[in-house]
Design a protein around this motif. Structure first.
Motif, PDB file in Angstrom:
ATOM      1  N   GLY A  66       0.788  -1.230   0.000  1.00 61.52           N
ATOM      2  CA  GLY A  66       0.000   0.000   0.000  1.00 61.52           C
ATOM      3  C   GLY A  66       0.818   1.277   0.000  1.00 61.52           C
ATOM      4  O   GLY A  66       0.595   2.165  -0.838  1.00 61.52           O
ATOM      5  N   PRO A  67       1.787   1.440   0.896  1.00 56.73           N
ATOM      6  CA  PRO A  67       2.568   2.686   0.940  1.00 56.73           C
ATOM      7  C   PRO A  67       3.434   2.927  -0.297  1.00 56.73           C
ATOM      8  O   PRO A  67       3.975   4.031  -0.459  1.00 56.73           O
ATOM      9  CB  PRO A  67       3.436   2.494   2.191  1.00 56.73           C
ATOM     10  CG  PRO A  67       2.698   1.508   3.027  1.00 56.73           C
ATOM     11  CD  PRO A  67       2.070   0.571   2.060  1.00 56.73           C
ATOM     12  N   LEU A  68       3.601   1.922  -1.162  1.00 62.56           N
ATOM     13  CA  LEU A  68       4.422   2.099  -2.353  1.00 62.56           C
ATOM     14  C   LEU A  68       3.675   2.795  -3.486  1.00 62.56           C
ATOM     15  O   LEU A  68       4.274   3.192  -4.480  1.00 62.56           O
ATOM     16  CB  LEU A  68       4.935   0.739  -2.843  1.00 62.56           C
ATOM     17  CG  LEU A  68       5.824  -0.028  -1.857  1.00 62.56           C
ATOM     18  CD1 LEU A  68       6.173  -1.408  -2.424  1.00 62.56           C
ATOM     19  CD2 LEU A  68       7.095   0.754  -1.562  1.00 62.56           C
ATOM     20  N   ALA A  69       2.349   2.936  -3.356  1.00 60.56           N
ATOM     21  CA  ALA A  69       1.573   3.664  -4.358  1.00 60.56           C
ATOM     22  C   ALA A  69       1.964   5.138  -4.345  1.00 60.56           C
ATOM     23  O   ALA A  69       2.434   5.671  -3.340  1.00 60.56           O
ATOM     24  CB  ALA A  69       0.082   3.514  -4.080  1.00 60.56           C
ATOM     25  N   SER A  70       1.781   5.796  -5.484  1.00 57.90           N
ATOM     26  CA  SER A  70       2.148   7.206  -5.596  1.00 57.90           C
ATOM     27  C   SER A  70       1.268   7.875  -6.636  1.00 57.90           C
ATOM     28  O   SER A  70       0.369   7.250  -7.210  1.00 57.90           O
ATOM     29  CB  SER A  70       3.623   7.334  -6.000  1.00 57.90           C
ATOM     30  OG  SER A  70       3.820   6.772  -7.283  1.00 57.90           O
ATOM     31  N   ALA A  71       1.546   9.140  -6.890  1.00 57.23           N
ATOM     32  CA  ALA A  71       0.721   9.891  -7.831  1.00 57.23           C
ATOM     33  C   ALA A  71       0.754   9.305  -9.231  1.00 57.23           C
ATOM     34  O   ALA A  71      -0.182   9.475 -10.012  1.00 57.23           O
ATOM     35  CB  ALA A  71       1.169  11.355  -7.865  1.00 57.23           C
ATOM     36  N   ASP A  72       1.832   8.603  -9.572  1.00 57.34           N
ATOM     37  CA  ASP A  72       1.950   8.070 -10.926  1.00 57.34           C
ATOM     38  C   ASP A  72       1.784   6.559 -10.990  1.00 57.34           C
ATOM     39  O   ASP A  72       1.933   5.961 -12.058  1.00 57.34           O
ATOM     40  CB  ASP A  72       3.301   8.464 -11.539  1.00 57.34           C
ATOM     41  CG  ASP A  72       4.474   7.854 -10.786  1.00 57.34           C
ATOM     42  OD1 ASP A  72       4.298   7.453  -9.617  1.00 57.34           O
ATOM     43  OD2 ASP A  72       5.570   7.788 -11.368  1.00 57.34           O
ATOM     44  N   LEU A  73       1.479   5.916  -9.867  1.00 58.82           N
ATOM     45  CA  LEU A  73       1.309   4.463  -9.891  1.00 58.82           C
ATOM     46  C   LEU A  73       0.274   4.042  -8.844  1.00 58.82           C
ATOM     47  O   LEU A  73       0.517   4.165  -7.638  1.00 58.82           O
ATOM     48  CB  LEU A  73       2.629   3.741  -9.631  1.00 58.82           C
ATOM     49  CG  LEU A  73       2.540   2.220  -9.793  1.00 58.82           C
ATOM     50  CD1 LEU A  73       2.410   1.831 -11.267  1.00 58.82           C
ATOM     51  CD2 LEU A  73       3.755   1.529  -9.186  1.00 58.82           C
ATOM     52  N   LEU A  74      -0.840   3.546  -9.322  1.00 56.55           N
ATOM     53  CA  LEU A  74      -1.891   3.009  -8.466  1.00 56.55           C
ATOM     54  C   LEU A  74      -1.593   1.544  -8.161  1.00 56.55           C
ATOM     55  O   LEU A  74      -1.170   0.798  -9.049  1.00 56.55           O
ATOM     56  CB  LEU A  74      -3.242   3.119  -9.188  1.00 56.55           C
ATOM     57  CG  LEU A  74      -4.447   2.442  -8.545  1.00 56.55           C
ATOM     58  CD1 LEU A  74      -4.875   3.191  -7.288  1.00 56.55           C
ATOM     59  CD2 LEU A  74      -5.603   2.367  -9.538  1.00 56.55           C
ATOM     60  N   ILE A  75      -1.779   1.129  -6.915  1.00 53.26           N
ATOM     61  CA  ILE A  75      -1.621  -0.270  -6.538  1.00 53.26           C
ATOM     62  C   ILE A  75      -2.944  -0.783  -6.002  1.00 53.26           C
ATOM     63  O   ILE A  75      -3.456  -0.292  -4.991  1.00 53.26           O
ATOM     64  CB  ILE A  75      -0.505  -0.464  -5.502  1.00 53.26           C
ATOM     65  CG1 ILE A  75       0.829   0.041  -6.053  1.00 53.26           C
ATOM     66  CG2 ILE A  75      -0.394  -1.943  -5.118  1.00 53.26           C
ATOM     67  CD1 ILE A  75       1.987  -0.060  -5.074  1.00 53.26           C
ATOM     68  N   LEU A  76      -3.517  -1.763  -6.703  1.00 53.44           N
ATOM     69  CA  LEU A  76      -4.752  -2.393  -6.267  1.00 53.44           C
ATOM     70  C   LEU A  76      -4.423  -3.556  -5.344  1.00 53.44           C
ATOM     71  O   LEU A  76      -3.526  -4.346  -5.637  1.00 53.44           O
ATOM     72  CB  LEU A  76      -5.550  -2.923  -7.463  1.00 53.44           C
ATOM     73  CG  LEU A  76      -6.290  -1.930  -8.358  1.00 53.44           C
ATOM     74  CD1 LEU A  76      -5.323  -1.133  -9.213  1.00 53.44           C
ATOM     75  CD2 LEU A  76      -7.293  -2.674  -9.245  1.00 53.44           C
ATOM     76  N   MET A  77      -5.178  -3.665  -4.254  1.00 56.08           N
ATOM     77  CA  MET A  77      -5.028  -4.819  -3.385  1.00 56.08           C
ATOM     78  C   MET A  77      -5.761  -6.012  -4.010  1.00 56.08           C
ATOM     79  O   MET A  77      -6.866  -5.876  -4.540  1.00 56.08           O
ATOM     80  CB  MET A  77      -5.609  -4.545  -2.003  1.00 56.08           C
ATOM     81  CG  MET A  77      -4.912  -3.426  -1.236  1.00 56.08           C
ATOM     82  SD  MET A  77      -3.165  -3.734  -0.859  1.00 56.08           S
ATOM     83  CE  MET A  77      -2.342  -2.745  -2.129  1.00 56.08           C
ATOM     84  N   GLY A  78      -5.131  -7.179  -3.965  1.00 54.37           N
ATOM     85  CA  GLY A  78      -5.750  -8.357  -4.550  1.00 54.37           C
ATOM     86  C   GLY A  78      -5.210  -9.634  -3.948  1.00 54.37           C
ATOM     87  O   GLY A  78      -4.392  -9.625  -3.015  1.00 54.37           O
ATOM     88  N   GLU A  79      -5.671 -10.737  -4.497  1.00 56.96           N
ATOM     89  CA  GLU A  79      -5.233 -12.071  -4.078  1.00 56.96           C
ATOM     90  C   GLU A  79      -5.403 -13.014  -5.255  1.00 56.96           C
ATOM     91  O   GLU A  79      -6.404 -12.915  -5.984  1.00 56.96           O
ATOM     92  CB  GLU A  79      -6.082 -12.558  -2.900  1.00 56.96           C
ATOM     93  CG  GLU A  79      -5.788 -13.977  -2.439  1.00 56.96           C
ATOM     94  CD  GLU A  79      -6.773 -14.474  -1.380  1.00 56.96           C
ATOM     95  OE1 GLU A  79      -6.886 -15.702  -1.215  1.00 56.96           O
ATOM     96  OE2 GLU A  79      -7.447 -13.634  -0.737  1.00 56.96           O
ATOM     97  N   GLU A  80      -4.433 -13.894  -5.480  1.00 56.66           N
ATOM     98  CA  GLU A  80      -4.679 -15.009  -6.382  1.00 56.66           C
ATOM     99  C   GLU A  80      -5.230 -16.148  -5.529  1.00 56.66           C
ATOM    100  O   GLU A  80      -4.517 -16.715  -4.698  1.00 56.66           O
ATOM    101  CB  GLU A  80      -3.429 -15.467  -7.126  1.00 56.66           C
ATOM    102  CG  GLU A  80      -3.761 -16.622  -8.073  1.00 56.66           C
ATOM    103  CD  GLU A  80      -2.647 -16.981  -9.038  1.00 56.66           C
ATOM    104  OE1 GLU A  80      -2.885 -17.863  -9.897  1.00 56.66           O
ATOM    105  OE2 GLU A  80      -1.554 -16.389  -8.946  1.00 56.66           O
ATOM    106  N   VAL A  81      -6.503 -16.433  -5.748  1.00 52.79           N
ATOM    107  CA  VAL A  81      -7.190 -17.469  -4.985  1.00 52.79           C
ATOM    108  C   VAL A  81      -6.847 -18.805  -5.643  1.00 52.79           C
ATOM    109  O   VAL A  81      -7.387 -19.163  -6.688  1.00 52.79           O
ATOM    110  CB  VAL A  81      -8.703 -17.214  -4.964  1.00 52.79           C
ATOM    111  CG1 VAL A  81      -9.399 -18.231  -4.067  1.00 52.79           C
ATOM    112  CG2 VAL A  81      -9.004 -15.787  -4.490  1.00 52.79           C
TER     113      VAL A  81
END
Length: 329
Positions: A66-81
């Motif tokens: 989460g903290p690695l996201a920035s104005a130029d890179l969105l990070i979606l939380m997910g899981e490979e089930v």
């Protein structure tokens, strides 16, 4: 539930635009070889605007990503089930949210996980449905899933295309006509399934979104306003025009019975073949020049074509790009 947490902290993007993203990424927190910090740097280097962290059967790394996201890179939380009889991606879940995974097709439990993700606003994607290893082939019905990963880059050596992807694409393409007819077609997406250095973004999905936020990206993917590229050096557009109206990828075009002019603009694939596909299969193809840039047009009607989509292949048949359909009515 809100998607305004750490998964999109600081992301602002370009407003309504096409955004490039890889929604299947593994790090050292499951079975990948790279740290999240390295993957984020590599994602920026190859021109991505968003990625999804999809560690196998765990949400333990969400607080790291989460903290690695920035104005130029969105990070979606997910899981490979990673179930015993197929894998699926839970995209856009809440930070720390875990989706049940310890079951097989005979247990009739997948629906519970799919509902959990969708009720929280997330997206459910069948992952690499023809993967060549135990548990990799997707044995469930696609009912309840939002999209299908028809292009997965993990098991490819030199080029981001193989027989397993070809099978997934053919299966998806065959179901598309019925899905369009009933208004319940499932979009195709493509991801790298990154585990090793040099894989991220090969391929990735390019999605039209109102803004660079989790909700807007998921909305674009869910609607099929997207296409798949082998790399950020490949670009394309696909439009259909009839009765003074214009529609793009993932949209519906009301033709009012008039003829439809379909136009494809492709860049970055020298000597490629661009093929047009409808509910009648491949209906037209033409070659690009050595420059890799060209415009192709093809004419049809809604009576002859329920939809139109394109594939862009390199001289030996390897995929360079493919689109979701424009639906014609």
């Amino acid at each position: 539930m809100s998607h305004s947490g750490a998964s999109q902290s600081g992301a602002c993007g370009r407003g309504a635009s096409w955004y490039r993203g890889d929604c299947h990424v593994h790090s050292v927190y499951s079975d990948g070889e790279l740290a999240p910090e390295r993957l984020v740097a590599d994602a920026r280097a190859v021109g991505l605007d968003f990625i999804a962290t999809t560690e196998h059967n765990t949400a333990s790394a969400h607080s790291v990503w989460g903290p690695l996201a920035s104005a130029d890179l969105l990070i979606l939380m997910g899981e490979e089930v990673t179930t015993r009889t197929g894998h699926w991606l839970a995209l856009g879940i809440e930070p720390g949210e875990l989706i049940e995974w310890d079951y097989g097709v005979g247990d009739n439990l997948i629906g519970r996980g799919l509902r959990q993700v969708r009720e929280s606003g997330g997206l459910c994607v069948a992952a690499h449905p023809h993967a060549p290893y135990a548990s990799g082939s997707f044995m469930y019905s696609y009912e309840g899933l939002d999209a299908v990963e028809v292009w997965n880059g993990l098991w490819v050596s030199d080029l981001p295309w193989n027989a397993d992807n070809e099978a997934a694409l053919a299966e998806w393409g065959q179901a598309l006509a019925e899905g369009v007819r009933t208004g319940r077609w499932r979009p195709a997406i493509g991801n790298s399934d990154t585990h090793l250095e040099g894989q991220i973004g090969i391929p990735h999905t390019v999605v039209l979104a109102e803004e660079l936020t989790t909700g807007s990206i998921l909305d674009g993917l869910r609607a099929g306003r997207s296409w798949i590229a082998e790399a950020s050096t490949v670009d394309l557009s696909l439009t259909a025009v009839a009765a003074g109206r214009v529609a793009g990828i993932g949209e519906h075009l009301s033709t009012q019975g008039e003829s439809v002019m379909v136009r494809a603009d492709v860049r970055g694939v020298p000597r490629a073949t661009v093929s047009f596909h409808t509910d009648r299969g491949e209906v037209h193809h033409a070659a690009l020049s050595g420059s890799g840039t060209g415009t192709l047009e093809w004419q049809t009607t809604s009576a002859d074509s329920a939809f139109v989509r394109i594939e862009v292949r390199r001289p030996h048949g390897d995929m360079a790009a493919l689109t979701n359909p424009i639906v014609l009515t």
